[in-house]
Scaffold this motif. Structure first.
Motif, mmCIF file in Angstrom:
data_model
loop_
_atom_site.group_PDB
_atom_site.id
_atom_site.type_symbol
_atom_site.label_atom_id
_atom_site.label_comp_id
_atom_site.label_asym_id
_atom_site.label_seq_id
_atom_site.Cartn_x
_atom_site.Cartn_y
_atom_site.Cartn_z
ATOM 1 N N ARG A 6 0.902 -1.162 0.092
ATOM 2 C CA ARG A 6 -0.025 -0.240 -0.035
ATOM 3 C C ARG A 6 0.875 1.263 -0.199
ATOM 4 N N LEU A 7 0.768 2.121 -1.137
ATOM 5 C CA LEU A 7 1.340 3.316 -1.055
ATOM 6 C C LEU A 7 0.649 4.619 -1.059
ATOM 7 N N VAL A 8 1.344 5.576 -0.294
ATOM 8 C CA VAL A 8 0.605 6.945 -0.407
ATOM 9 C C VAL A 8 1.516 7.861 -1.042
ATOM 10 N N ILE A 9 0.940 8.554 -2.017
ATOM 11 C CA ILE A 9 2.236 9.259 -2.797
ATOM 12 C C ILE A 9 1.752 10.638 -3.012
ATOM 13 N N GLN A 10 2.589 11.641 -2.394
ATOM 14 C CA GLN A 10 2.237 13.071 -2.251
ATOM 15 C C GLN A 10 2.750 13.751 -3.611
ATOM 16 N N ILE A 11 1.912 14.330 -4.256
ATOM 17 C CA ILE A 11 2.413 15.033 -5.496
ATOM 18 C C ILE A 11 2.031 16.793 -5.278
ATOM 19 N N THR A 12 3.102 17.402 -5.833
ATOM 20 C CA THR A 12 2.816 18.806 -5.771
ATOM 21 C C THR A 12 3.145 19.270 -7.295
ATOM 22 N N THR A 13 2.255 19.993 -7.866
ATOM 23 C CA THR A 13 2.538 20.510 -9.095
ATOM 24 C C THR A 13 2.928 21.989 -9.118
ATOM 25 N N GLN A 14 3.452 22.492 -9.957
ATOM 26 C CA GLN A 14 3.926 23.925 -10.286
ATOM 27 C C GLN A 14 2.770 24.634 -10.142
#
Length: 100
Positions: A6-14
């Motif tokens: 199980r993965l939690v992936i945090q993503i932030t865009t420009q």
């Protein structure tokens, strides 16, 4: 037998480019969800911030996750994402057992 991963992936865009993340996910999701071993692949926007996201992934095994990472569509997605992301995604692997 292999444990689920199980993965939690945090993503932030420009700034102002969150829509590009959503568009990329919408193209990719059907391909990923059709992969052997994919049990969950869902993108959520952070409340109040159109440029922050959390991707929840659940894979039947470490082998299924490794196969996913090597697919042509993931290699292409990883190559394209720096154009709109603020930096690398932060991947958190959760422990197999929830805290009681």
């Amino acid at each position: 037998m292999s444990q689920p991963v199980r993965l939690v992936i945090q993503i932030t865009t420009q700034p102002g480019r969150g829509r590009e993340q959503v568009d990329a996910f919408e193209r990719l999701a059907p391909l990923v969800r059709a992969e052997d071993g994919c049990l969950q692949y869902d993108l959520h926007r952070a409340a109040g911030d159109p440029d922050r996201f959390v991707l929840l992934e659940l894979w039947s095994s470490r082998e299924a996750l490794a196969a996913h990472d090597a697919t042509a569509h993931m290699v292409a997605a990883d190559a394209a994402s720096p154009a709109f992301r603020a930096g690398p995604a932060r991947v958190i692997e959760l422990a197999a057992d929830p805290v009681a």
